[in-house]
Scaffold this active site. Structure first.
Site, PDB file in Angstrom:
ATOM      1  N   ASN A 106       0.874  -1.173   0.000  1.00  0.00           N
ATOM      2  CA  ASN A 106       0.000   0.000   0.000  1.00  0.00           C
ATOM      3  C   ASN A 106       0.917   1.230   0.000  1.00  0.00           C
ATOM      4  O   ASN A 106       1.459   1.607   1.037  1.00  0.00           O
ATOM      5  CB  ASN A 106      -0.881  -0.050   1.252  1.00  0.00           C
ATOM      6  CG  ASN A 106      -1.829   1.126   1.337  1.00  0.00           C
ATOM      7  OD1 ASN A 106      -1.789   2.032   0.500  1.00  0.00           O
ATOM      8  ND2 ASN A 106      -2.690   1.119   2.335  1.00  0.00           N
TER       9      ASN A 106
ATOM     10  N   ARG B 188      -2.601  -2.089  -3.377  1.00  0.00           N
ATOM     11  CA  ARG B 188      -3.787  -1.270  -3.106  1.00  0.00           C
ATOM     12  C   ARG B 188      -3.695  -0.026  -3.976  1.00  0.00           C
ATOM     13  O   ARG B 188      -2.721   0.716  -3.914  1.00  0.00           O
ATOM     14  CB  ARG B 188      -3.835  -0.874  -1.646  1.00  0.00           C
ATOM     15  CG  ARG B 188      -5.056  -0.042  -1.376  1.00  0.00           C
ATOM     16  CD  ARG B 188      -4.956   0.782  -0.163  1.00  0.00           C
ATOM     17  NE  ARG B 188      -6.150   1.628  -0.096  1.00  0.00           N
ATOM     18  CZ  ARG B 188      -6.286   2.607   0.767  1.00  0.00           C
ATOM     19  NH1 ARG B 188      -5.328   2.885   1.616  1.00  0.00           N
ATOM     20  NH2 ARG B 188      -7.372   3.325   0.768  1.00  0.00           N
TER      21      ARG B 188
ATOM     22  N   HIS C  49     -12.549   3.829  -0.319  1.00  0.00           N
ATOM     23  CA  HIS C  49     -12.585   2.845   0.780  1.00  0.00           C
ATOM     24  C   HIS C  49     -13.345   1.582   0.359  1.00  0.00           C
ATOM     25  O   HIS C  49     -13.833   0.836   1.218  1.00  0.00           O
ATOM     26  CB  HIS C  49     -13.299   3.382   2.042  1.00  0.00           C
ATOM     27  CG  HIS C  49     -12.624   4.516   2.732  1.00  0.00           C
ATOM     28  ND1 HIS C  49     -13.325   5.589   3.242  1.00  0.00           N
ATOM     29  CD2 HIS C  49     -11.319   4.737   3.031  1.00  0.00           C
ATOM     30  CE1 HIS C  49     -12.486   6.431   3.821  1.00  0.00           C
ATOM     31  NE2 HIS C  49     -11.261   5.950   3.694  1.00  0.00           N
TER      32      HIS C  49
ATOM     33  N   ASN D  96      -9.549   8.531   9.811  1.00  0.00           N
ATOM     34  CA  ASN D  96      -9.146   9.906   9.477  1.00  0.00           C
ATOM     35  C   ASN D  96      -9.950  10.387   8.273  1.00  0.00           C
ATOM     36  O   ASN D  96     -10.382  11.521   8.199  1.00  0.00           O
ATOM     37  CB  ASN D  96      -7.654   9.963   9.175  1.00  0.00           C
ATOM     38  CG  ASN D  96      -6.845   9.896  10.442  1.00  0.00           C
ATOM     39  OD1 ASN D  96      -7.169  10.564  11.418  1.00  0.00           O
ATOM     40  ND2 ASN D  96      -5.805   9.085  10.450  1.00  0.00           N
TER      41      ASN D  96
ATOM     42  N   ARG E 156     -10.732  17.002   6.709  1.00  0.00           N
ATOM     43  CA  ARG E 156     -11.528  17.373   5.525  1.00  0.00           C
ATOM     44  C   ARG E 156     -12.922  17.814   5.939  1.00  0.00           C
ATOM     45  O   ARG E 156     -13.514  17.258   6.865  1.00  0.00           O
ATOM     46  CB  ARG E 156     -11.664  16.186   4.570  1.00  0.00           C
ATOM     47  CG  ARG E 156     -10.406  15.905   3.811  1.00  0.00           C
ATOM     48  CD  ARG E 156     -10.576  14.657   2.962  1.00  0.00           C
ATOM     49  NE  ARG E 156      -9.437  13.790   3.161  1.00  0.00           N
ATOM     50  CZ  ARG E 156      -9.463  12.459   3.047  1.00  0.00           C
ATOM     51  NH1 ARG E 156     -10.574  11.849   2.690  1.00  0.00           N
ATOM     52  NH2 ARG E 156      -8.373  11.770   3.257  1.00  0.00           N
TER      53      ARG E 156
ATOM     54  N   GLU F 292      -8.566  -4.561   5.041  1.00  0.00           N
ATOM     55  CA  GLU F 292      -8.417  -4.350   3.598  1.00  0.00           C
ATOM     56  C   GLU F 292      -7.287  -5.197   3.029  1.00  0.00           C
ATOM     57  O   GLU F 292      -7.383  -5.712   1.919  1.00  0.00           O
ATOM     58  CB  GLU F 292      -8.119  -2.865   3.340  1.00  0.00           C
ATOM     59  CG  GLU F 292      -9.314  -1.973   3.592  1.00  0.00           C
ATOM     60  CD  GLU F 292      -8.918  -0.540   3.885  1.00  0.00           C
ATOM     61  OE1 GLU F 292      -8.413  -0.270   4.998  1.00  0.00           O
ATOM     62  OE2 GLU F 292      -9.105   0.313   3.011  1.00  0.00           O
TER      63      GLU F 292
HETATM   64  P1  ADP Z   1      -6.990   6.141   8.432  1.00  0.00           P
HETATM   65  O1  ADP Z   1      -8.112   6.778   7.683  1.00  0.00           O
HETATM   66  O2  ADP Z   1      -5.758   6.973   8.501  1.00  0.00           O
HETATM   67  O3  ADP Z   1      -6.733   4.680   8.073  1.00  0.00           O
HETATM   68  P2  ADP Z   1      -7.835   5.037  10.991  1.00  0.00           P
HETATM   69  O4  ADP Z   1      -8.845   4.086  10.507  1.00  0.00           O
HETATM   70  O5  ADP Z   1      -6.560   4.498  11.563  1.00  0.00           O
HETATM   71  O6  ADP Z   1      -7.514   6.167   9.946  1.00  0.00           O
HETATM   72  O7  ADP Z   1      -8.540   5.955  12.116  1.00  0.00           O
HETATM   73  C1  ADP Z   1      -7.886   6.986  12.740  1.00  0.00           C
HETATM   74  C2  ADP Z   1      -8.868   7.650  13.697  1.00  0.00           C
HETATM   75  O8  ADP Z   1      -9.323   6.667  14.636  1.00  0.00           O
HETATM   76  C3  ADP Z   1      -8.259   8.789  14.503  1.00  0.00           C
HETATM   77  O9  ADP Z   1      -9.135   9.897  14.536  1.00  0.00           O
HETATM   78  C4  ADP Z   1      -8.138   8.184  15.886  1.00  0.00           C
HETATM   79  O10 ADP Z   1      -8.258   9.149  16.883  1.00  0.00           O
HETATM   80  C5  ADP Z   1      -9.328   7.256  15.919  1.00  0.00           C
HETATM   81  N1  ADP Z   1      -9.150   6.272  16.970  1.00  0.00           N
HETATM   82  C6  ADP Z   1      -8.227   5.320  17.069  1.00  0.00           C
HETATM   83  N2  ADP Z   1      -8.335   4.686  18.267  1.00  0.00           N
HETATM   84  C7  ADP Z   1      -9.349   5.290  18.928  1.00  0.00           C
HETATM   85  C8  ADP Z   1      -9.964   5.119  20.206  1.00  0.00           C
HETATM   86  N3  ADP Z   1      -9.515   4.200  21.035  1.00  0.00           N
HETATM   87  N4  ADP Z   1     -11.016   5.913  20.519  1.00  0.00           N
HETATM   88  C9  ADP Z   1     -11.448   6.855  19.690  1.00  0.00           C
HETATM   89  N5  ADP Z   1     -10.907   7.061  18.471  1.00  0.00           N
HETATM   90  C10 ADP Z   1      -9.881   6.304  18.104  1.00  0.00           C
END
Ligand code: ADP
Length: 399
Positions: free
Chosen positions: A7, A91, A180, A211, A241, A385
């Site tokens: 990826n 990916r 996604h 994110n 965003r 994924e």
């Molecule tokens: P990406 O889109 O970069 O793959 P992820 O799926 O890793 O993102 O998600 C990142 C988000 O998940 C961040 O906003 C992070 O704060 C949130 N996150 C991760 N662990 C927790 C948690 N324990 N409680 C609340 N939010 C979380």
């Protein structure tokens, strides 16, 4: 069969080596700061200590050559020789209008991906660099492209054509693509399995909340609508965003003296949770600030909950019903408060959570969250994924 999943991002490259078909992860890791100062690789093997190496990574090919070296290293490796890798899955964020399903990568595919870089400027070039790097380093190993957009290619035209002059779709390929897709496909299929039903018989809404966030309506296994659009900018509020806003804000701000690049940066990097809260793009920090009483952090979260709720309502209407609602990705899997607030007062639609279970469930566990007798079954399904990419790769490379 050993399958390497790659990826490639603009300055990073994630990798996972799978033993297929069982999907066992032999090793995985992350190369960071490619083509910038501070390059490093974190290499992980189940049950063993992580290994971190700091090394200048001039480009994606250099990063890949390090990955291959580590995988076959006598001390840190998991295979004796890179010839054990039988296929590589990539990916790829955007498959454009033509690449509607995972496929073997040949010259024609790479040429097409170059031709659509214009509509995929951030993710296209690193993905192509990853493929070209692999081709050089692993000459005859079959490579498969798995596209984030392809699961969404079943959308009907009334969901993907924007109500702007039709020529812009015909001549400039401006349409909803959705992103996604590999994650939405994985969790939708997984939830069907968990429910012991065929996906063809289910109406599912999948909420991939990280994110970047997107929500997808899947009727009978086919995507009928999704919240991200021409780019991953559309839809609900995300980390940085804005999601959907009135497009006239853009010319208005340009008229007020901002450049178009500044407006673009503002919408993409300075909005969302970060822009509204002024605290962080990381939902954990925003949740902490909100719990301490920060009103803008509270507002940012309320906008997020409300946005997700509206999509669930709209997509339930679009499908004339709903059997399963699924939460996944960093926020969806970990943030019990978000799930509670999104599902609050949704009993009219048949969505009722078991509050206690939702709150106390160990983080990231695959589980049903709905109350007994709820008409709609709500689920937490951690996304995977990479496994989906490895599955497609193993299948296509074995043909
Ligand atoms: P990406 O889109 O970069 O793959 P992820 O799926 O890793 O993102 O998600 C990142 C988000 O998940 C961040 O906003 C992070 O704060 C949130 N996150 C991760 N662990 C927790 C948690 N324990 N409680 C609340 N939010 C979380």
């Amino acid at each position: 069969m050993k399958v390497l999943v790659i990826n490639a991002g603009s300055s990073s490259l994630k990798y996972q080596l799978f033993e297929m078909p069982e999907g066992r992860v032999l090793a995985k890791g992350l190369c960071e700061c490619i083509a910038i100062e501070g390059g490093c690789i974190t290499h992980k093997r189940p049950g063993k200590d992580n290994y971190k190496v700091e090394v200048q990574l001039d480009n994606h090919e250099t990063a890949l050559s390090w990955v291959l070296k580590l995988l076959a290293d006598s001390e840190y490796g998991v295979i004796a020789d890179i010839s054990e890798i039988e296929a590589v899955g990539h990916r790829i964020a955007h498959g454009g209008e033509k690449l509607k399903r995972s496929c073997l990568i040949d010259d024609g595919v790479i040429k097409y991906l170059y031709s659509i870089v214009k509509i995929n400027p951030l993710h296209g070039p690193p993905a192509i660099a990853g493929m070209e790097g692999c081709r050089k380093l692993m000459k005859d190993v079959p490579m498969v492209g798995v596209f984030d957009t392809s699961f969404h290619s079943t959308m009907p035209d009334h969901a993907y054509v924007y109500p702007i002059p039709y020529e812009l779709y015909e001549q400039k390929s401006i349409r909803r693509y959705g992103f996604h897709g590999t994650s939405h496909r994985y969790v939708a299929n997984r939830v069907a399995e968990l429910m012991g039903k065929k996906i063809e018989d289910l109406k599912i809404i999948t909420c991939h909340l990280g994110n970047g966030s997107s929500i997808t309506a899947i009727n009978g296994g086919k995507v009928v609508d999704t919240s991200m659009g021409f780019t991953p900018q559309e839809g609900i509020l995300m980390g940085t965003r804005s999601g959907t806003v009135d497009p006239t804000i853009i010319p208005y701000l340009v008229g007020e003296g901002m450049t178009i690049d500044e407006v673009e940066k503002m919408l993409n990097k300075q909005s969302g949770l970060l822009g509204v809260s002024g605290v962080s793009s990381d939902s954990r920090a925003v949740c902490d600030a909100a719990a301490e009483g920060n009103p803008r952090a509270q507002l940012a979260l309320r906008i997020q909950y409300y946005g997700i709720k509206k999509y669930i309502g709209a997509y339930t209407a679009a499908m004339n019903g709903l059997d399963a609602l699924v939460f996944t990705a960093g926020i969806g899997e970990n943030d019990a408060l978000l799930r509670q607030e999104v599902c609050r007062d949704m009993d009219y639609l048949g969505i009722v959570l078991d509050g206690e279970l939702n709150r106390t469930l160990p983080r990231g566990t695959e589980a049903e969250l709905s109350a007994k007798d709820a008409k709609v079954r709500t689920w937490l399904v951690p996304t995977d994924e990479e496994f989906m990419i490895a599955q497609d790769t193993a299948k296509l490379a074995s043909l």
